[in-house]
Design a protein around this motif. Structure first.
Motif, PDB file in Angstrom:
ATOM      1  N   ARG A 206      28.147  37.910  36.435  1.00 54.66           N
ATOM      2  CA  ARG A 206      27.532  38.522  37.580  1.00 54.66           C
ATOM      3  C   ARG A 206      26.473  39.506  37.245  1.00 54.66           C
TER       4      ARG A 206
ATOM      5  N   GLU B 290      25.183  33.404  39.528  1.00 52.07           N
ATOM      6  CA  GLU B 290      25.887  33.505  40.755  1.00 52.07           C
ATOM      7  C   GLU B 290      27.178  32.984  40.935  1.00 52.07           C
TER       8      GLU B 290
ATOM      9  N   GLU C  53      29.551  32.955  42.600  1.00 51.68           N
ATOM     10  CA  GLU C  53      30.069  32.543  44.004  1.00 51.68           C
ATOM     11  C   GLU C  53      29.671  31.185  44.085  1.00 51.68           C
ATOM     12  N   ASP C  54      28.702  30.634  43.447  1.00 55.70           N
ATOM     13  CA  ASP C  54      28.408  29.282  43.570  1.00 55.70           C
ATOM     14  C   ASP C  54      29.091  28.334  42.762  1.00 55.70           C
TER      15      ASP C  54
ATOM     16  N   TYR D  62      34.360  26.563  36.519  1.00 50.96           N
ATOM     17  CA  TYR D  62      35.560  27.163  36.160  1.00 50.96           C
ATOM     18  C   TYR D  62      36.302  26.533  35.017  1.00 50.96           C
TER      19      TYR D  62
END
Length: 106
Positions: A67, A72, A74-75, A81
């Motif tokens: 971050r 980003e 969050e995307d 992951y």
């Protein structure tokens, strides 16, 4: 190029990939060296569970760092992951295996 997409933060898709890969690789090597330092490099150290906790901690530390680097998080999808976890694990495993095999002192 016209087909190149950029996120709202201004980081290109290529730089996003390079940043994620570099951080995951460095975190894996750091986890391997830190495991060798904390647990040791003798044959008995290979079964110590603390090394797995070190790996897990360094996987979790990466997301706030990403971050800060402009990625980003969050995307991220499941595939992103899994990529971060696998790359970190693979480099941790190789680094720590080399340290355990050679019996290097840290």
């Amino acid at each position: 190029m016209a087909t190149e997409t950029e996120s709202t933060a201004g980081i290109s898709a290529h730089m996003r990939g390079v940043t994620v890969t570099t951080l995951a690789s460095l975190a894996g090597v750091t986890a391997g060296v830190l495991s060798g330092y904390l647990v040791g490099t003798d044959p008995a150290a290979a079964t110590d569970q603390l090394s797995v906790l070190v790996l897990g901690a360094l996987v979790l530390v990466q997301f706030p760092l990403l971050r800060l680097g402009g990625v980003e998080v969050e995307d991220f999808g499941a595939k992103d992951y899994l990529y971060v976890v696998f790359m970190t694990f693979a480099l941790w495993f190789v680094t720590w295996a080399i340290l355990l095999t050679t019996g290097a002192s840290l």
